[in-house]
Scaffold this motif. Structure first.
Motif, PDB file in Angstrom:
ATOM      1  N   ALA A 304       0.137  -8.657   0.988  1.00 13.40           N
ATOM      2  CA  ALA A 304       0.169  -8.318  -0.438  1.00 13.40           C
ATOM      3  C   ALA A 304      -0.357  -9.471  -1.282  1.00 13.40           C
ATOM      4  O   ALA A 304      -1.065  -9.271  -2.267  1.00 13.40           O
ATOM      5  N   SER A 305      -0.007 -10.705  -0.875  1.00 14.29           N
ATOM      6  CA  SER A 305      -0.493 -11.881  -1.588  1.00 14.29           C
ATOM      7  C   SER A 305      -2.011 -11.998  -1.481  1.00 14.29           C
ATOM      8  O   SER A 305      -2.689 -12.324  -2.462  1.00 14.29           O
ATOM      9  N   VAL A 306      -2.539 -11.721  -0.280  1.00 18.89           N
ATOM     10  CA  VAL A 306      -3.991 -11.753  -0.090  1.00 18.89           C
ATOM     11  C   VAL A 306      -4.664 -10.717  -0.981  1.00 18.89           C
ATOM     12  O   VAL A 306      -5.685 -10.989  -1.628  1.00 18.89           O
ATOM     13  N   ASN A 307      -4.083  -9.509  -1.016  1.00 19.26           N
ATOM     14  CA  ASN A 307      -4.659  -8.443  -1.852  1.00 19.26           C
ATOM     15  C   ASN A 307      -4.607  -8.812  -3.330  1.00 19.26           C
ATOM     16  O   ASN A 307      -5.554  -8.540  -4.081  1.00 19.26           O
ATOM     17  N   ARG A 308      -3.477  -9.436  -3.756  1.00 16.32           N
ATOM     18  CA  ARG A 308      -3.373  -9.866  -5.160  1.00 16.32           C
ATOM     19  C   ARG A 308      -4.436 -10.908  -5.473  1.00 16.32           C
ATOM     20  O   ARG A 308      -5.050 -10.883  -6.542  1.00 16.32           O
ATOM     21  N   THR A 309      -4.638 -11.830  -4.542  1.00 16.24           N
ATOM     22  CA  THR A 309      -5.651 -12.871  -4.749  1.00 16.24           C
ATOM     23  C   THR A 309      -7.038 -12.256  -4.883  1.00 16.24           C
ATOM     24  O   THR A 309      -7.840 -12.665  -5.735  1.00 16.24           O
ATOM     25  N   ARG A 310      -7.334 -11.267  -4.032  1.00 17.17           N
ATOM     26  CA  ARG A 310      -8.627 -10.599  -4.114  1.00 17.17           C
ATOM     27  C   ARG A 310      -8.805  -9.913  -5.462  1.00 17.17           C
ATOM     28  O   ARG A 310      -9.871  -9.991  -6.092  1.00 17.17           O
ATOM     29  N   LEU A 311      -7.737  -9.236  -5.916  1.00 17.67           N
ATOM     30  CA  LEU A 311      -7.811  -8.554  -7.213  1.00 17.67           C
ATOM     31  C   LEU A 311      -7.996  -9.559  -8.344  1.00 17.67           C
ATOM     32  O   LEU A 311      -8.764  -9.324  -9.289  1.00 17.67           O
TER      33      LEU A 311
END
Length: 501
Positions: A304-311
Protein backbone atom coordinates in the motif's frame (compact mmCIF):
# COMPACT_ATOMS: atom_id res chain seq x y z
CA UNK A 1 41.35 -67.95 39.19
CA UNK A 2 41.86 -68.18 42.94
CA UNK A 3 41.34 -65.40 45.47
CA UNK A 4 44.05 -62.80 46.02
CA UNK A 5 45.94 -62.52 49.26
CA UNK A 6 46.00 -59.30 51.27
CA UNK A 7 49.43 -58.46 49.89
CA UNK A 8 48.10 -58.71 46.37
CA UNK A 9 45.20 -56.19 46.91
CA UNK A 10 45.72 -52.82 45.17
CA UNK A 11 45.50 -49.33 46.66
CA UNK A 12 41.73 -48.86 46.49
CA UNK A 13 41.43 -45.12 47.22
CA UNK A 14 43.80 -44.14 44.43
CA UNK A 15 41.72 -46.02 41.86
CA UNK A 16 38.31 -44.87 43.16
CA UNK A 17 39.37 -41.20 43.15
CA UNK A 18 40.79 -41.25 39.61
CA UNK A 19 39.28 -38.26 37.73
CA UNK A 20 39.03 -40.21 34.48
CA UNK A 21 36.95 -42.96 36.09
CA UNK A 22 34.66 -40.55 37.94
CA UNK A 23 34.22 -38.47 34.79
CA UNK A 24 33.02 -41.47 32.77
CA UNK A 25 30.74 -42.60 35.63
CA UNK A 26 29.06 -39.24 36.17
CA UNK A 27 28.68 -38.57 32.45
CA UNK A 28 27.19 -41.97 31.63
CA UNK A 29 24.96 -42.46 34.70
CA UNK A 30 24.11 -39.10 36.33
CA UNK A 31 21.27 -40.80 38.25
CA UNK A 32 23.43 -43.57 39.73
CA UNK A 33 21.64 -43.48 43.09
CA UNK A 34 18.27 -44.39 41.54
CA UNK A 35 17.50 -48.15 41.22
CA UNK A 36 16.64 -49.31 37.71
CA UNK A 37 14.44 -52.36 37.21
CA UNK A 38 15.88 -52.84 33.71
CA UNK A 39 18.92 -54.40 35.46
CA UNK A 40 16.87 -56.76 37.67
CA UNK A 41 17.07 -59.54 35.11
CA UNK A 42 20.87 -59.41 35.08
CA UNK A 43 20.97 -59.61 38.89
CA UNK A 44 18.67 -62.67 38.84
CA UNK A 45 20.75 -64.27 36.10
CA UNK A 46 23.95 -63.83 38.14
CA UNK A 47 22.29 -65.23 41.30
CA UNK A 48 21.03 -68.24 39.34
CA UNK A 49 24.43 -68.84 37.74
CA UNK A 50 26.13 -69.14 41.15
CA UNK A 51 23.10 -70.45 43.06
CA UNK A 52 23.71 -67.53 45.44
CA UNK A 53 21.13 -65.76 47.67
CA UNK A 54 22.50 -62.25 47.01
CA UNK A 55 23.32 -60.59 43.67
CA UNK A 56 24.07 -56.96 42.84
CA UNK A 57 24.39 -54.74 39.79
CA UNK A 58 26.04 -51.66 41.27
CA UNK A 59 27.98 -48.47 40.52
CA UNK A 60 30.79 -47.16 42.71
CA UNK A 61 31.78 -43.54 43.17
CA UNK A 62 34.50 -42.29 45.52
CA UNK A 63 32.36 -42.76 48.66
CA UNK A 64 29.36 -45.02 47.98
CA UNK A 65 28.44 -48.21 46.17
CA UNK A 66 24.96 -47.70 44.66
CA UNK A 67 22.74 -50.70 43.91
CA UNK A 68 21.00 -50.23 40.54
CA UNK A 69 19.50 -53.72 40.97
CA UNK A 70 19.75 -56.26 43.77
CA UNK A 71 18.52 -59.69 44.83
CA UNK A 72 18.42 -60.86 48.47
CA UNK A 73 18.86 -57.47 50.16
CA UNK A 74 16.72 -54.39 50.79
CA UNK A 75 19.70 -52.06 50.99
CA UNK A 76 20.18 -49.50 48.19
CA UNK A 77 23.78 -48.55 48.92
CA UNK A 78 26.90 -49.45 50.87
CA UNK A 79 29.85 -47.36 52.00
CA UNK A 80 33.07 -48.12 50.12
CA UNK A 81 34.76 -49.02 53.46
CA UNK A 82 32.44 -52.04 53.73
CA UNK A 83 32.41 -52.88 50.01
CA UNK A 84 33.87 -56.00 48.40
CA UNK A 85 33.21 -54.54 44.93
CA UNK A 86 35.72 -51.71 45.30
CA UNK A 87 38.48 -54.32 45.11
CA UNK A 88 36.98 -55.71 41.88
CA UNK A 89 37.21 -52.19 40.41
CA UNK A 90 40.64 -51.48 41.90
CA UNK A 91 42.11 -54.72 40.52
CA UNK A 92 42.27 -53.06 37.13
CA UNK A 93 42.76 -56.27 35.12
CA UNK A 94 39.15 -56.42 33.86
CA UNK A 95 38.69 -59.96 35.20
CA UNK A 96 36.55 -61.40 38.01
CA UNK A 97 37.54 -60.89 41.67
CA UNK A 98 36.93 -63.78 44.12
CA UNK A 99 36.78 -64.12 47.90
CA UNK A 100 36.17 -67.83 48.70
CA UNK A 101 35.84 -67.46 52.48
CA UNK A 102 35.72 -63.95 53.83
CA UNK A 103 35.86 -65.15 57.47
CA UNK A 104 39.34 -66.47 56.84
CA UNK A 105 40.56 -63.67 54.55
CA UNK A 106 42.68 -61.13 56.48
CA UNK A 107 41.41 -58.20 54.36
CA UNK A 108 37.69 -58.99 54.78
CA UNK A 109 37.16 -60.97 58.00
CA UNK A 110 36.60 -57.78 60.02
CA UNK A 111 33.93 -56.37 57.64
CA UNK A 112 30.54 -55.72 59.24
CA UNK A 113 28.69 -57.94 56.74
CA UNK A 114 31.06 -60.82 57.59
CA UNK A 115 30.90 -60.71 61.36
CA UNK A 116 27.15 -59.88 61.55
CA UNK A 117 24.09 -60.62 59.42
CA UNK A 118 24.03 -61.64 56.67
CA UNK A 119 27.42 -63.27 57.57
CA UNK A 120 28.86 -63.12 54.07
CA UNK A 121 31.46 -65.76 53.27
CA UNK A 122 31.70 -65.99 49.48
CA UNK A 123 32.04 -63.12 46.97
CA UNK A 124 32.51 -63.09 43.20
CA UNK A 125 32.43 -59.89 41.14
CA UNK A 126 33.16 -58.78 37.58
CA UNK A 127 33.78 -55.14 36.63
CA UNK A 128 31.40 -53.09 34.45
CA UNK A 129 33.72 -51.25 32.07
CA UNK A 130 32.72 -48.19 30.05
CA UNK A 131 35.16 -46.29 27.84
CA UNK A 132 38.07 -48.17 29.43
CA UNK A 133 37.04 -47.27 32.99
CA UNK A 134 35.61 -49.67 35.62
CA UNK A 135 32.56 -47.84 36.97
CA UNK A 136 30.73 -50.67 38.76
CA UNK A 137 30.29 -54.42 39.15
CA UNK A 138 28.00 -57.39 38.75
CA UNK A 139 28.53 -59.41 41.92
CA UNK A 140 27.15 -62.40 43.85
CA UNK A 141 27.47 -63.09 47.60
CA UNK A 142 26.77 -66.25 49.62
CA UNK A 143 26.64 -67.09 53.31
CA UNK A 144 28.45 -70.34 52.57
CA UNK A 145 32.14 -70.43 51.63
CA UNK A 146 33.32 -71.94 48.35
CA UNK A 147 36.43 -73.96 47.72
CA UNK A 148 36.73 -72.88 44.10
CA UNK A 149 34.87 -71.34 41.14
CA UNK A 150 35.09 -72.82 37.70
CA UNK A 151 36.56 -70.80 34.87
CA UNK A 152 33.27 -71.18 32.98
CA UNK A 153 31.27 -69.54 35.77
CA UNK A 154 33.80 -66.75 36.02
CA UNK A 155 33.59 -66.23 32.26
CA UNK A 156 29.76 -66.17 32.39
CA UNK A 157 29.84 -63.63 35.20
CA UNK A 158 32.19 -61.47 33.17
CA UNK A 159 29.82 -61.78 30.20
CA UNK A 160 26.88 -60.60 32.34
CA UNK A 161 28.97 -57.60 33.41
CA UNK A 162 29.62 -56.89 29.71
CA UNK A 163 25.88 -56.97 29.03
CA UNK A 164 25.36 -54.55 31.94
CA UNK A 165 27.99 -52.23 30.43
CA UNK A 166 26.22 -52.34 27.05
CA UNK A 167 22.89 -51.60 28.72
CA UNK A 168 24.37 -48.61 30.56
CA UNK A 169 25.83 -47.42 27.25
CA UNK A 170 22.50 -47.76 25.45
CA UNK A 171 20.68 -45.95 28.23
CA UNK A 172 23.23 -43.15 28.17
CA UNK A 173 22.85 -42.77 24.41
CA UNK A 174 19.05 -42.85 24.73
CA UNK A 175 19.18 -40.23 27.50
CA UNK A 176 21.45 -37.95 25.47
CA UNK A 177 19.25 -38.42 22.42
CA UNK A 178 16.16 -37.62 24.49
CA UNK A 179 17.84 -34.46 25.81
CA UNK A 180 18.74 -33.40 22.29
CA UNK A 181 15.23 -34.13 21.06
CA UNK A 182 13.76 -32.22 24.00
CA UNK A 183 16.08 -29.28 23.29
CA UNK A 184 15.18 -29.45 19.61
CA UNK A 185 11.50 -29.62 20.48
CA UNK A 186 11.83 -26.56 22.73
CA UNK A 187 13.72 -24.75 19.99
CA UNK A 188 11.05 -25.68 17.45
CA UNK A 189 8.36 -24.46 19.85
CA UNK A 190 10.22 -21.18 20.39
CA UNK A 191 10.67 -20.78 16.65
CA UNK A 192 7.00 -21.59 16.01
CA UNK A 193 5.93 -19.05 18.66
CA UNK A 194 8.30 -16.43 17.24
CA UNK A 195 7.02 -17.00 13.69
CA UNK A 196 3.42 -16.85 14.84
CA UNK A 197 4.03 -13.71 16.91
CA UNK A 198 5.76 -12.07 13.94
CA UNK A 199 2.93 -13.24 11.65
CA UNK A 200 5.34 -15.22 9.47
CA UNK A 201 3.84 -18.25 7.77
CA UNK A 202 5.99 -21.37 7.40
CA UNK A 203 4.99 -24.28 5.17
CA UNK A 204 6.12 -27.57 3.64
CA UNK A 205 4.58 -28.73 0.38
CA UNK A 206 4.61 -32.53 -0.04
CA UNK A 207 4.52 -32.59 -3.83
CA UNK A 208 3.71 -36.27 -4.28
CA UNK A 209 1.05 -36.37 -1.57
CA UNK A 210 -0.41 -33.07 -2.76
CA UNK A 211 -0.58 -31.64 0.76
CA UNK A 212 0.75 -28.51 2.44
CA UNK A 213 1.61 -28.41 6.15
CA UNK A 214 1.73 -24.93 7.63
CA UNK A 215 1.69 -23.06 10.93
CA UNK A 216 -1.23 -21.01 12.24
CA UNK A 217 -0.02 -17.76 10.67
CA UNK A 218 0.14 -19.44 7.26
CA UNK A 219 -3.44 -20.70 7.49
CA UNK A 220 -4.72 -17.33 8.70
CA UNK A 221 -3.06 -15.53 5.78
CA UNK A 222 -4.77 -17.83 3.28
CA UNK A 223 -8.12 -17.61 5.06
CA UNK A 224 -8.14 -21.36 5.76
CA UNK A 225 -9.20 -23.35 8.85
CA UNK A 226 -6.49 -23.83 11.48
CA UNK A 227 -5.74 -27.44 10.46
CA UNK A 228 -1.98 -27.93 10.13
CA UNK A 229 -2.24 -29.91 6.88
CA UNK A 230 -4.48 -29.10 3.91
CA UNK A 231 -4.58 -30.04 0.26
CA UNK A 232 -2.28 -28.08 -2.02
CA UNK A 233 -5.33 -27.34 -4.18
CA UNK A 234 -6.89 -25.39 -1.31
CA UNK A 235 -3.76 -23.25 -1.02
CA UNK A 236 -3.58 -22.43 -4.73
CA UNK A 237 -7.35 -21.82 -4.88
CA UNK A 238 -7.00 -19.18 -2.16
CA UNK A 239 -4.68 -17.11 -4.38
CA UNK A 240 -6.29 -14.34 -6.43
CA UNK A 241 -7.28 -15.69 -9.92
CA UNK A 242 -5.11 -13.09 -11.66
CA UNK A 243 -2.03 -14.15 -9.63
CA UNK A 244 -2.62 -17.90 -9.50
CA UNK A 245 -1.02 -18.97 -12.81
CA UNK A 246 2.02 -16.62 -12.50
CA UNK A 247 2.64 -17.88 -8.95
CA UNK A 248 2.44 -21.53 -9.94
CA UNK A 249 4.71 -20.88 -12.94
CA UNK A 250 7.32 -19.25 -10.71
CA UNK A 251 7.22 -22.23 -8.35
CA UNK A 252 7.70 -24.71 -11.21
CA UNK A 253 10.56 -22.62 -12.64
CA UNK A 254 12.31 -22.53 -9.23
CA UNK A 255 11.93 -26.31 -8.88
CA UNK A 256 13.26 -27.00 -12.38
CA UNK A 257 16.27 -24.68 -12.04
CA UNK A 258 16.94 -25.59 -8.39
CA UNK A 259 16.67 -21.91 -7.52
CA UNK A 260 14.97 -20.02 -4.74
CA UNK A 261 11.34 -19.08 -5.29
CA UNK A 262 10.52 -15.42 -4.61
CA UNK A 263 7.14 -14.02 -5.58
CA UNK A 264 4.26 -11.78 -4.54
CA UNK A 265 0.58 -12.54 -4.91
CA UNK A 266 -2.81 -11.54 -3.56
CA UNK A 267 -5.33 -13.55 -1.57
CA UNK A 268 -8.61 -13.79 -3.44
CA UNK A 269 -10.97 -13.27 -0.49
CA UNK A 270 -9.46 -10.12 1.00
CA UNK A 271 -6.97 -8.81 -1.58
CA UNK A 272 -4.08 -8.77 0.88
CA UNK A 273 -0.58 -9.03 -0.59
CA UNK A 274 1.70 -11.88 0.47
CA UNK A 275 5.39 -12.41 -0.23
CA UNK A 276 6.43 -16.05 -0.57
CA UNK A 277 9.96 -17.45 -0.52
CA UNK A 278 11.26 -21.02 -0.55
CA UNK A 279 13.13 -23.77 -2.35
CA UNK A 280 13.12 -27.53 -2.95
CA UNK A 281 13.75 -29.33 0.34
CA UNK A 282 14.60 -32.79 -1.02
CA UNK A 283 14.55 -34.80 -4.27
CA UNK A 284 14.31 -38.47 -5.21
CA UNK A 285 17.13 -40.51 -6.76
CA UNK A 286 16.17 -39.23 -10.22
CA UNK A 287 16.26 -35.58 -9.15
CA UNK A 288 12.50 -35.05 -9.09
CA UNK A 289 11.40 -32.71 -6.27
CA UNK A 290 9.68 -34.40 -3.33
CA UNK A 291 9.00 -31.46 -1.07
CA UNK A 292 9.21 -27.67 -1.13
CA UNK A 293 9.95 -25.65 2.02
CA UNK A 294 9.07 -21.98 2.34
CA UNK A 295 7.87 -18.98 4.29
CA UNK A 296 5.20 -16.36 3.63
CA UNK A 297 4.79 -12.88 5.09
CA UNK A 298 2.00 -10.33 4.76
CA UNK A 299 3.33 -7.27 2.90
CA UNK A 300 -0.01 -5.51 2.36
CA UNK A 301 1.07 -2.42 4.30
CA UNK A 302 4.35 -2.17 2.37
CA UNK A 303 2.53 -2.67 -0.93
CA UNK A 304 0.00 0.00 0.00
CA UNK A 305 2.90 2.33 0.79
CA UNK A 306 4.47 1.59 -2.59
CA UNK A 307 1.15 2.30 -4.33
CA UNK A 308 0.76 5.57 -2.38
CA UNK A 309 4.26 6.59 -3.40
CA UNK A 310 3.48 5.87 -7.04
CA UNK A 311 0.29 7.93 -6.84
CA UNK A 312 2.16 10.76 -5.12
CA UNK A 313 4.86 10.75 -7.79
CA UNK A 314 2.21 10.76 -10.49
CA UNK A 315 0.37 13.60 -8.75
CA UNK A 316 3.64 15.48 -8.22
CA UNK A 317 4.54 15.13 -11.89
CA UNK A 318 1.12 16.49 -12.84
CA UNK A 319 1.45 19.37 -10.35
CA UNK A 320 4.94 20.29 -11.51
CA UNK A 321 3.75 20.54 -15.11
CA UNK A 322 0.79 22.71 -14.07
CA UNK A 323 2.98 24.84 -11.84
CA UNK A 324 5.54 25.43 -14.59
CA UNK A 325 2.77 26.49 -16.96
CA UNK A 326 1.36 28.80 -14.28
CA UNK A 327 4.79 30.32 -13.58
CA UNK A 328 5.37 31.01 -17.26
CA UNK A 329 2.00 32.75 -17.47
CA UNK A 330 2.67 34.74 -14.29
CA UNK A 331 6.06 35.81 -15.57
CA UNK A 332 4.67 36.99 -18.91
CA UNK A 333 1.73 38.82 -17.35
CA UNK A 334 3.85 40.45 -14.63
CA UNK A 335 6.41 41.58 -17.21
CA UNK A 336 3.70 43.21 -19.29
CA UNK A 337 2.72 45.38 -16.32
CA UNK A 338 6.16 46.87 -15.77
CA UNK A 339 9.41 47.48 -17.61
CA UNK A 340 11.36 48.02 -14.37
CA UNK A 341 13.41 44.84 -13.61
CA UNK A 342 13.44 45.49 -9.87
CA UNK A 343 9.68 46.03 -9.76
CA UNK A 344 9.19 42.90 -11.89
CA UNK A 345 11.31 40.80 -9.52
CA UNK A 346 9.45 42.06 -6.45
CA UNK A 347 6.02 41.33 -7.95
CA UNK A 348 7.01 38.02 -9.49
CA UNK A 349 8.87 36.81 -6.37
CA UNK A 350 5.82 37.51 -4.19
CA UNK A 351 3.56 35.46 -6.47
CA UNK A 352 6.14 32.70 -6.64
CA UNK A 353 6.31 32.66 -2.85
CA UNK A 354 2.52 32.36 -2.63
CA UNK A 355 2.62 29.27 -4.85
CA UNK A 356 5.56 27.90 -2.86
CA UNK A 357 3.73 28.25 0.46
CA UNK A 358 0.71 26.36 -0.91
CA UNK A 359 2.95 23.65 -2.34
CA UNK A 360 4.79 23.34 0.97
CA UNK A 361 1.56 22.74 2.88
CA UNK A 362 0.35 20.21 0.32
CA UNK A 363 3.67 18.39 0.45
CA UNK A 364 3.41 18.13 4.25
CA UNK A 365 0.08 16.33 3.77
CA UNK A 366 1.33 14.13 0.88
CA UNK A 367 -0.65 16.17 -1.65
CA UNK A 368 -3.94 15.27 -0.01
CA UNK A 369 -6.00 18.00 1.64
CA UNK A 370 -5.01 20.93 3.87
CA UNK A 371 -6.92 23.12 6.31
CA UNK A 372 -8.12 26.48 5.07
CA UNK A 373 -6.92 28.17 8.26
CA UNK A 374 -3.36 26.97 7.63
CA UNK A 375 -3.40 28.32 4.07
CA UNK A 376 -4.70 31.73 5.26
CA UNK A 377 -2.02 32.06 7.94
CA UNK A 378 0.76 31.03 5.52
CA UNK A 379 -0.30 33.65 2.95
CA UNK A 380 -0.98 36.54 5.35
CA UNK A 381 1.79 36.19 7.95
CA UNK A 382 4.43 37.91 5.75
CA UNK A 383 2.23 41.04 5.49
CA UNK A 384 1.23 41.66 9.12
CA UNK A 385 3.25 42.51 12.22
CA UNK A 386 0.71 41.05 14.68
CA UNK A 387 -1.39 38.28 13.14
CA UNK A 388 -3.81 37.91 16.05
CA UNK A 389 -4.59 41.67 16.04
CA UNK A 390 -4.62 42.30 12.31
CA UNK A 391 -6.40 39.16 11.08
CA UNK A 392 -9.83 38.18 12.37
CA UNK A 393 -11.04 34.77 11.19
CA UNK A 394 -14.53 33.30 11.48
CA UNK A 395 -14.67 29.89 9.86
CA UNK A 396 -16.11 26.46 9.56
CA UNK A 397 -13.69 23.52 9.40
CA UNK A 398 -12.77 23.51 5.70
CA UNK A 399 -10.41 21.14 3.82
CA UNK A 400 -8.95 22.13 0.45
CA UNK A 401 -7.55 19.95 -2.35
CA UNK A 402 -4.38 20.77 -4.32
CA UNK A 403 -5.98 22.86 -7.12
CA UNK A 404 -8.19 24.72 -4.63
CA UNK A 405 -5.24 25.46 -2.31
CA UNK A 406 -2.89 26.77 -5.05
CA UNK A 407 -5.56 28.95 -6.70
CA UNK A 408 -6.92 30.35 -3.44
CA UNK A 409 -3.38 30.95 -2.18
CA UNK A 410 -2.69 33.23 -5.16
CA UNK A 411 -5.97 35.10 -4.58
CA UNK A 412 -5.12 35.68 -0.90
CA UNK A 413 -1.60 36.79 -1.82
CA UNK A 414 -2.84 39.40 -4.31
CA UNK A 415 -5.49 40.69 -1.88
CA UNK A 416 -2.87 40.96 0.90
CA UNK A 417 -0.39 42.73 -1.41
CA UNK A 418 -3.01 45.30 -2.40
CA UNK A 419 -4.04 45.74 1.26
CA UNK A 420 -0.42 46.50 2.21
CA UNK A 421 -0.05 49.04 -0.63
CA UNK A 422 -3.41 50.78 -0.58
CA UNK A 423 -5.76 49.23 1.96
CA UNK A 424 -6.24 48.21 5.59
CA UNK A 425 -2.73 46.78 6.08
CA UNK A 426 -1.14 50.07 5.01
CA UNK A 427 -1.95 51.61 8.42
CA UNK A 428 -1.29 50.21 11.95
CA UNK A 429 -4.98 50.31 12.93
CA UNK A 430 -6.29 48.38 9.90
CA UNK A 431 -7.29 44.72 9.92
CA UNK A 432 -8.62 41.96 7.70
CA UNK A 433 -11.83 40.13 8.64
CA UNK A 434 -12.33 36.77 6.95
CA UNK A 435 -15.51 34.73 7.15
CA UNK A 436 -15.50 31.20 5.75
CA UNK A 437 -18.68 29.15 5.65
CA UNK A 438 -19.50 25.79 4.14
CA UNK A 439 -22.92 25.80 2.45
CA UNK A 440 -24.75 23.18 0.45
CA UNK A 441 -25.95 24.17 -3.02
CA UNK A 442 -27.76 21.63 -5.20
CA UNK A 443 -26.45 18.86 -2.98
CA UNK A 444 -22.81 19.99 -3.31
CA UNK A 445 -20.57 21.57 -0.66
CA UNK A 446 -19.38 25.08 -1.51
CA UNK A 447 -17.04 27.46 0.32
CA UNK A 448 -18.23 31.05 0.71
CA UNK A 449 -15.25 33.12 1.79
CA UNK A 450 -15.57 36.84 2.46
CA UNK A 451 -12.53 39.16 2.66
CA UNK A 452 -13.33 42.48 4.36
CA UNK A 453 -10.85 45.26 5.07
CA UNK A 454 -11.64 47.60 8.00
CA UNK A 455 -9.86 50.51 9.65
CA UNK A 456 -7.90 51.45 6.56
CA UNK A 457 -7.82 54.63 4.48
CA UNK A 458 -10.76 55.52 2.19
CA UNK A 459 -10.76 53.42 -0.97
CA UNK A 460 -11.50 54.37 -4.58
CA UNK A 461 -12.07 51.93 -7.37
CA UNK A 462 -8.97 51.93 -9.62
CA UNK A 463 -9.33 53.49 -13.08
CA UNK A 464 -7.36 50.71 -14.73
CA UNK A 465 -7.48 46.98 -13.93
CA UNK A 466 -3.93 45.75 -13.36
CA UNK A 467 -2.61 42.20 -13.59
CA UNK A 468 -3.13 41.77 -9.83
CA UNK A 469 -6.85 42.40 -10.23
CA UNK A 470 -7.03 40.01 -13.16
CA UNK A 471 -5.11 37.39 -11.18
CA UNK A 472 -7.54 37.70 -8.27
CA UNK A 473 -10.51 37.10 -10.55
CA UNK A 474 -8.94 34.32 -12.65
CA UNK A 475 -6.76 32.28 -10.27
CA UNK A 476 -9.66 29.93 -9.58
CA UNK A 477 -10.73 29.50 -13.20
CA UNK A 478 -9.42 25.94 -13.17
CA UNK A 479 -12.13 24.97 -10.66
CA UNK A 480 -15.51 24.81 -12.36
CA UNK A 481 -18.17 26.87 -10.62
CA UNK A 482 -15.73 29.10 -8.72
CA UNK A 483 -15.83 32.89 -8.77
CA UNK A 484 -14.19 35.93 -7.16
CA UNK A 485 -15.92 39.29 -6.98
CA UNK A 486 -14.03 42.34 -5.63
CA UNK A 487 -15.89 45.46 -4.46
CA UNK A 488 -14.02 48.73 -3.78
CA UNK A 489 -16.19 50.23 -1.05
CA UNK A 490 -15.14 53.50 0.63
CA UNK A 491 -14.72 51.76 3.99
CA UNK A 492 -12.43 49.13 2.48
CA UNK A 493 -12.06 46.41 -0.14
CA UNK A 494 -14.43 43.47 0.05
CA UNK A 495 -13.89 40.22 -1.87
CA UNK A 496 -16.55 37.53 -2.21
CA UNK A 497 -15.07 34.12 -3.11
CA UNK A 498 -17.14 31.12 -4.11
CA UNK A 499 -15.28 27.81 -4.32
CA UNK A 500 -16.83 24.35 -4.81
CA UNK A 501 -15.27 21.82 -2.39
Amino acid sequence: MREKTEAMLPAVAQVLDAPERLGVLQAAVPDMSVPDEDFDGLARLAASLFDAPIALVSLVDREWQWFKACIGTTETRSHVRESFCVHTIAAGDGGPFLVLDASRHPAFRHRRAVGSPPFVRFYAGAPIVLDGQAIGTVAVLDVEPRSEVSAKRQSELQRIAGVAASLFKLKDEARRRALKEAALSREEQRLAMALDAANVGSWLWDIRAGTVSGNGAMMRMFGLPPERTVGAKAIFSAIHPEDRIPTFSKLRQAMAANEEYDGMFRIGTNGRWLLGRGRVHDRDSKGAPLSFLGMTIDVSDQQASVNRTRLLLKELNHRVKNTLAMLQSLARQTLRQTSDPAEFMTAFAGRLQAISEAHGLLSDYEWGTIHLSELISKQLLPYVSDYSQQVELHKDEILLGPDQAVGLGLVLHELATNAVKYGALSVPTGKIVLTARRVVEDGESVLHLTWTEVGGPPIREPRRRGFGSILIERSLDKIIGSSVKVEYLPAGVTALIRLPL
